[in-house]
Scaffold this motif. Structure first.
Motif, PDB file in Angstrom:
ATOM      1  N   ARG A  60       0.829  -1.207   0.000  1.00 31.59           N
ATOM      2  CA  ARG A  60       0.000   0.000   0.000  1.00 31.59           C
ATOM      3  C   ARG A  60       0.869   1.266   0.000  1.00 31.59           C
ATOM      4  NH1 ARG A  60      -3.245  -1.549   3.787  1.00 31.59           N
ATOM      5  NH2 ARG A  60      -2.199  -0.512   5.512  1.00 31.59           N
ATOM      6  N   LEU A  61       1.906   1.284   0.835  1.00 29.49           N
ATOM      7  CA  LEU A  61       2.814   2.434   0.883  1.00 29.49           C
ATOM      8  C   LEU A  61       3.572   2.602  -0.431  1.00 29.49           C
ATOM      9  CD1 LEU A  61       4.338   2.020   4.468  1.00 29.49           C
ATOM     10  CD2 LEU A  61       2.581   3.634   3.737  1.00 29.49           C
TER      11      LEU A  61
ATOM     12  N   HIS B  76       9.033  10.545  -2.535  1.00 31.55           N
ATOM     13  CA  HIS B  76       7.726   9.888  -2.443  1.00 31.55           C
ATOM     14  C   HIS B  76       7.692   8.699  -1.476  1.00 31.55           C
ATOM     15  CE1 HIS B  76       6.152  12.369  -5.694  1.00 31.55           C
ATOM     16  NE2 HIS B  76       7.369  12.262  -6.193  1.00 31.55           N
ATOM     17  N   LEU B  77       8.680   7.813  -1.532  1.00 30.89           N
ATOM     18  CA  LEU B  77       8.640   6.628  -0.674  1.00 30.89           C
ATOM     19  C   LEU B  77       8.991   6.968   0.775  1.00 30.89           C
ATOM     20  CD1 LEU B  77       8.063   3.613  -0.671  1.00 30.89           C
ATOM     21  CD2 LEU B  77      10.479   3.203  -1.181  1.00 30.89           C
ATOM     22  N   VAL B  78      10.046   7.738   0.985  1.00 31.29           N
ATOM     23  CA  VAL B  78      10.423   8.123   2.349  1.00 31.29           C
ATOM     24  C   VAL B  78       9.277   8.876   3.043  1.00 31.29           C
ATOM     25  CG1 VAL B  78      11.965   9.612   3.704  1.00 31.29           C
ATOM     26  CG2 VAL B  78      12.923   8.012   2.036  1.00 31.29           C
ATOM     27  N   PRO B  79       8.645   9.860   2.381  1.00 31.59           N
ATOM     28  CA  PRO B  79       7.520  10.522   3.051  1.00 31.59           C
ATOM     29  C   PRO B  79       6.374   9.563   3.416  1.00 31.59           C
ATOM     30  CG  PRO B  79       8.290  11.890   1.257  1.00 31.59           C
ATOM     31  CD  PRO B  79       9.007  10.574   1.147  1.00 31.59           C
ATOM     32  N   GLN B  80       6.119   8.561   2.590  1.00 28.72           N
ATOM     33  CA  GLN B  80       5.087   7.575   2.918  1.00 28.72           C
ATOM     34  C   GLN B  80       5.461   6.815   4.195  1.00 28.72           C
ATOM     35  OE1 GLN B  80       2.088   6.740   1.551  1.00 28.72           O
ATOM     36  NE2 GLN B  80       2.245   8.442   0.124  1.00 28.72           N
ATOM     37  N   PHE B  81       6.725   6.411   4.298  1.00 33.66           N
ATOM     38  CA  PHE B  81       7.183   5.709   5.494  1.00 33.66           C
ATOM     39  C   PHE B  81       7.128   6.625   6.713  1.00 33.66           C
ATOM     40  CE2 PHE B  81       9.252   1.468   4.895  1.00 33.66           C
ATOM     41  CZ  PHE B  81       8.731   1.219   3.651  1.00 33.66           C
ATOM     42  N   GLN B  82       7.565   7.865   6.556  1.00 37.84           N
ATOM     43  CA  GLN B  82       7.579   8.801   7.681  1.00 37.84           C
ATOM     44  C   GLN B  82       6.162   9.116   8.169  1.00 37.84           C
ATOM     45  OE1 GLN B  82       9.961  11.867   5.837  1.00 37.84           O
ATOM     46  NE2 GLN B  82      11.767  11.263   7.026  1.00 37.84           N
TER      47      GLN B  82
ATOM     48  N   GLN C 150       5.271   6.725  10.618  1.00 33.71           N
ATOM     49  CA  GLN C 150       6.295   6.612  11.664  1.00 33.71           C
ATOM     50  C   GLN C 150       7.128   5.337  11.538  1.00 33.71           C
ATOM     51  OE1 GLN C 150       2.961   7.174  13.390  1.00 33.71           O
ATOM     52  NE2 GLN C 150       3.213   9.331  12.903  1.00 33.71           N
ATOM     53  N   LEU C 151       7.518   5.005  10.320  1.00 32.86           N
ATOM     54  CA  LEU C 151       8.360   3.837  10.071  1.00 32.86           C
ATOM     55  C   LEU C 151       9.807   4.274   9.886  1.00 32.86           C
ATOM     56  CD1 LEU C 151       6.070   1.914   7.583  1.00 32.86           C
ATOM     57  CD2 LEU C 151       6.507   1.340   9.965  1.00 32.86           C
ATOM     58  N   ASP C 152      10.716   3.440  10.323  1.00 34.07           N
ATOM     59  CA  ASP C 152      12.146   3.707  10.210  1.00 34.07           C
ATOM     60  C   ASP C 152      12.575   3.554   8.748  1.00 34.07           C
ATOM     61  OD1 ASP C 152      14.866   3.968  10.564  1.00 34.07           O
ATOM     62  OD2 ASP C 152      15.112   2.045  11.589  1.00 34.07           O
ATOM     63  N   VAL C 153      13.187   4.586   8.205  1.00 34.62           N
ATOM     64  CA  VAL C 153      13.617   4.547   6.802  1.00 34.62           C
ATOM     65  C   VAL C 153      15.070   4.113   6.660  1.00 34.62           C
ATOM     66  CG1 VAL C 153      11.943   6.274   6.062  1.00 34.62           C
ATOM     67  CG2 VAL C 153      14.233   6.998   6.762  1.00 34.62           C
ATOM     68  N   SER C 154      15.725   3.769   7.764  1.00 33.15           N
ATOM     69  CA  SER C 154      17.146   3.412   7.693  1.00 33.15           C
ATOM     70  C   SER C 154      17.387   2.067   7.018  1.00 33.15           C
ATOM     71  CB  SER C 154      17.773   3.414   9.088  1.00 33.15           C
ATOM     72  OG  SER C 154      17.239   2.380   9.884  1.00 33.15           O
ATOM     73  N   GLN C 155      16.338   1.332   6.722  1.00 39.94           N
ATOM     74  CA  GLN C 155      16.503   0.053   6.064  1.00 39.94           C
ATOM     75  C   GLN C 155      16.083   0.111   4.600  1.00 39.94           C
ATOM     76  OE1 GLN C 155      14.444  -2.102   9.308  1.00 39.94           O
ATOM     77  NE2 GLN C 155      16.258  -3.395   9.245  1.00 39.94           N
ATOM     78  N   MET C 156      16.284   1.279   4.007  1.00 38.95           N
ATOM     79  CA  MET C 156      16.091   1.457   2.572  1.00 38.95           C
ATOM     80  C   MET C 156      17.452   1.712   1.963  1.00 38.95           C
ATOM     81  SD  MET C 156      12.937   3.979   1.919  1.00 38.95           S
ATOM     82  CE  MET C 156      11.441   3.804   2.817  1.00 38.95           C
ATOM     83  N   GLY C 157      17.648   1.210   0.777  1.00 39.35           N
ATOM     84  CA  GLY C 157      18.899   1.471   0.088  1.00 39.35           C
ATOM     85  C   GLY C 157      18.669   1.710  -1.392  1.00 39.35           C
ATOM     86  N   ILE C 158      19.557   2.510  -1.969  1.00 34.87           N
ATOM     87  CA  ILE C 158      19.536   2.787  -3.404  1.00 34.87           C
ATOM     88  C   ILE C 158      20.838   2.250  -3.993  1.00 34.87           C
ATOM     89  CG2 ILE C 158      19.502   4.601  -5.152  1.00 34.87           C
ATOM     90  CD1 ILE C 158      17.979   6.336  -3.195  1.00 34.87           C
ATOM     91  N   GLU C 159      20.731   1.589  -5.142  1.00 36.45           N
ATOM     92  CA  GLU C 159      21.894   1.006  -5.812  1.00 36.45           C
ATOM     93  C   GLU C 159      22.655   0.069  -4.876  1.00 36.45           C
ATOM     94  OE1 GLU C 159      22.915   1.232  -9.062  1.00 36.45           O
ATOM     95  OE2 GLU C 159      21.057   2.312  -9.441  1.00 36.45           O
TER      96      GLU C 159
END
Length: 95
Positions: free
Chosen positions: A20-21, A53-59, A62-71
């Motif tokens: 959904r996010l 777009h994705l980080v704001p959805q997580f924020q 109130q979800l931790d975005v530190s487990q996202m990575g690019i490349e």
């Protein structure tokens, strides 16, 4: 705490929450791309998607975005893809 655990602790199916996010982030990305046709490089679009777009959805949840990575580099096992390079980069990884 892993993102999956964060999602699971909300009492819903974690995959459904993530989908959904992610879908909402993709839907909000489309008008940005239509308004700015100069986004021609893949990395520019990936960065716009993740940070805009994705980080704001997580924020917002109130979800931790530190487990996202690019490349993010990852190893491709030969038995899964015999002709693949031994290491490739994934555009976006959430773990």
């Amino acid at each position: 705490m892993s993102t999956f655990a964060q999602l699971r602790d909300r009492g819903e199916d974690p995959i459904a929450i993530f989908e959904r996010l992610f879908r909402a982030a993709l839907e909000s990305l489309l008008p940005d791309l239509a308004d700015a046709p100069w986004y021609v490089r893949e990395r520019d679009v990936v960065n716009l998607f993740v940070f805009g777009h994705l980080v704001p959805q997580f924020q917002a949840k109130q979800l931790d975005v530190s487990q996202m990575g690019i490349e993010v580099p990852f190893q491709v096992l030969p038995e899964n893809a015999p002709d693949a390079k031994p290491e490739v980069n994934a555009d976006i990884v959430v773990w």
